[in-house]
Write a protein that holds these residues in place. Structure first.
Motif, PDB file in Angstrom:
ATOM      1  N   GLU A 143       2.198   1.647  -3.520  1.00 36.34           N
ATOM      2  CA  GLU A 143       1.143   2.102  -4.444  1.00 36.34           C
ATOM      3  C   GLU A 143       0.828   3.579  -4.255  1.00 36.34           C
ATOM      4  O   GLU A 143       0.547   4.299  -5.215  1.00 36.34           O
ATOM      5  N   LYS A 144       0.863   4.053  -3.007  1.00 36.56           N
ATOM      6  CA  LYS A 144       0.596   5.460  -2.714  1.00 36.56           C
ATOM      7  C   LYS A 144       1.818   6.343  -2.957  1.00 36.56           C
ATOM      8  O   LYS A 144       1.747   7.562  -2.758  1.00 36.56           O
ATOM      9  N   GLU A 145       2.915   5.719  -3.356  1.00 38.26           N
ATOM     10  CA  GLU A 145       4.184   6.418  -3.611  1.00 38.26           C
ATOM     11  C   GLU A 145       4.699   7.129  -2.356  1.00 38.26           C
ATOM     12  O   GLU A 145       5.323   8.192  -2.434  1.00 38.26           O
ATOM     13  N   GLU A 146       4.414   6.523  -1.192  1.00 34.70           N
ATOM     14  CA  GLU A 146       4.938   7.059   0.064  1.00 34.70           C
ATOM     15  C   GLU A 146       6.382   6.621   0.275  1.00 34.70           C
ATOM     16  O   GLU A 146       7.135   7.263   1.005  1.00 34.70           O
ATOM     17  N   GLU A 173       0.829  -1.216   0.000  1.00 32.59           N
ATOM     18  CA  GLU A 173       0.000   0.000   0.000  1.00 32.59           C
ATOM     19  C   GLU A 173       0.857   1.257   0.000  1.00 32.59           C
ATOM     20  O   GLU A 173       0.547   2.228  -0.705  1.00 32.59           O
ATOM     21  N   MET A 174       1.943   1.247   0.767  1.00 31.40           N
ATOM     22  CA  MET A 174       2.833   2.408   0.783  1.00 31.40           C
ATOM     23  C   MET A 174       3.494   2.624  -0.574  1.00 31.40           C
ATOM     24  O   MET A 174       3.676   3.763  -1.011  1.00 31.40           O
ATOM     25  N   LYS A 180       9.761   2.120  -4.871  1.00 30.91           N
ATOM     26  CA  LYS A 180       9.350   0.783  -5.296  1.00 30.91           C
ATOM     27  C   LYS A 180      10.291  -0.282  -4.765  1.00 30.91           C
ATOM     28  O   LYS A 180       9.918  -1.449  -4.657  1.00 30.91           O
ATOM     29  N   SER A 215       0.522   4.576  10.160  1.00 27.91           N
ATOM     30  CA  SER A 215       0.695   5.928   9.595  1.00 27.91           C
ATOM     31  C   SER A 215       2.108   6.082   9.047  1.00 27.91           C
ATOM     32  O   SER A 215       3.037   5.403   9.483  1.00 27.91           O
TER      33      SER A 215
END
Length: 289
Positions: free
Chosen positions: A202-205, A199-200, A208, A246
């Protein structure tokens, strides 16, 4: 008013209103903080030249009056009073790539980047050279490591892999658990775990390539994990069972190269940063609100 100007007004009015409405929306802060902390307003403790490349930090029984630390290149355990640049050190190894340390009750464990662990009694920390030391070279899966945490209540040690085979493909971060047998002075394998990063990513937090953890600690009250990534410039808070709760992006003007992480017994949070040609290494203290 001519027909042309009437049409111009008709087409322009919605655009003006849209601009006005969007301008009223509150902007989200660029750099957030975990509950109870303000990561943008630290108390800064600049390190001496000997700790320019400070990496791991730790406290004995969570008491912050004395900081224990290591730096990347030299096999030395440093100790100094808070806000006092004068340091003393004990030699435990030769030149290497030392990344983190943990104090497990009366035992100190230093982590090298290849997964080698240096284990010695806390009482030896005051010596000039540590003699009672045990070195574990092949205890961890092959990979690159920078994060270790010790739980004084369970005698367990947690290690996160920064770069291990399969983690990138699985969009995960793997880790290992050991139990320290005080009587035999041995680290006993006690399982492993994995943290889902999909998820992180995919959200580009984060990148890759993964989280690339540089430090690990645990909130002693909630049991939540705090994971630092220097590569991604983020602090991740995860639940006790390694679910992401978070993600907090770190301000590069505050965090030069965050490498160390610890809590004290007052729930204050500490993050150490390596220095460079322009700035000294430091430890940042974030008081608990």
């Amino acid at each position: 008013m001519t027909g042309f100007f009437k049409q111009l007004m008709i087409f322009s009015l919605p655009l003006v209103l849209l601009t006005a409405v969007s301008g009223c929306k509150p902007k989200k802060p660029a750099f957030t903080s975990p509950a109870g902390y303000d990561l943008n307003n630290p108390e800064k403790f600049n390190m001496p030249e000997s700790l320019l490349e400070i990496s791991g930090i730790a406290f004995y029984k969570d008491k912050s009056d004395t900081v224990y630390s290591i730096q990347d290149e030299d096999g030395r355990l440093f100790r100094q009073s808070w806000m006092n640049k004068k340091q003393k050190h004990a030699v435990f190894g030769s030149k290497g790539d030392y990344e983190d340390l943990a104090i497990l009750n009366e035992t100190i464990i230093v982590l090298e980047s290849d997964g080698t662990l240096y284990v010695f009694p806390f009482a030896e920390a005051v010596q000039e050279e540590i003699s009672d030391i045990k070195i574990y070279k092949d205890l961890l899966p092959k990979g690159e490591y920078e994060s270790i945490y010790a739980n004084n209540q369970t005698n367990q040690v947690y290690l996160l892999c920064k770069n291990c085979k399969g983690d990138k493909k699985d969009k995960a971060m793997s880790g290992s658990i050991f139990t320290y047998n005080t009587a035999k002075k041995e680290l006993i394998p006690s399982g492993d775990f994995s943290m889902d990063l999909s998820e992180m990513i995919e959200k580009e937090e984060i990148l890759k390539t993964g989280l690339k953890a540089s430090a690990l600690t645990r909130d002693p009250h909630s049991g939540e994990w705090y994971i630092l990534s220097s590569v991604n410039k983020v602090l991740v808070v995860a639940t006790p069972d390694w679910k992401v709760k978070s993600v907090h992006r770190l301000n590069s003007s505050v965090f030069n190269q965050p490498e160390g992480l610890a809590f004290d017994n007052q729930m204050n949070l500490y993050i150490s940063n390596e220095g460079d040609e322009l700035s000294a290494g430091n430890i940042l203290k974030f008081k608990h609100k």
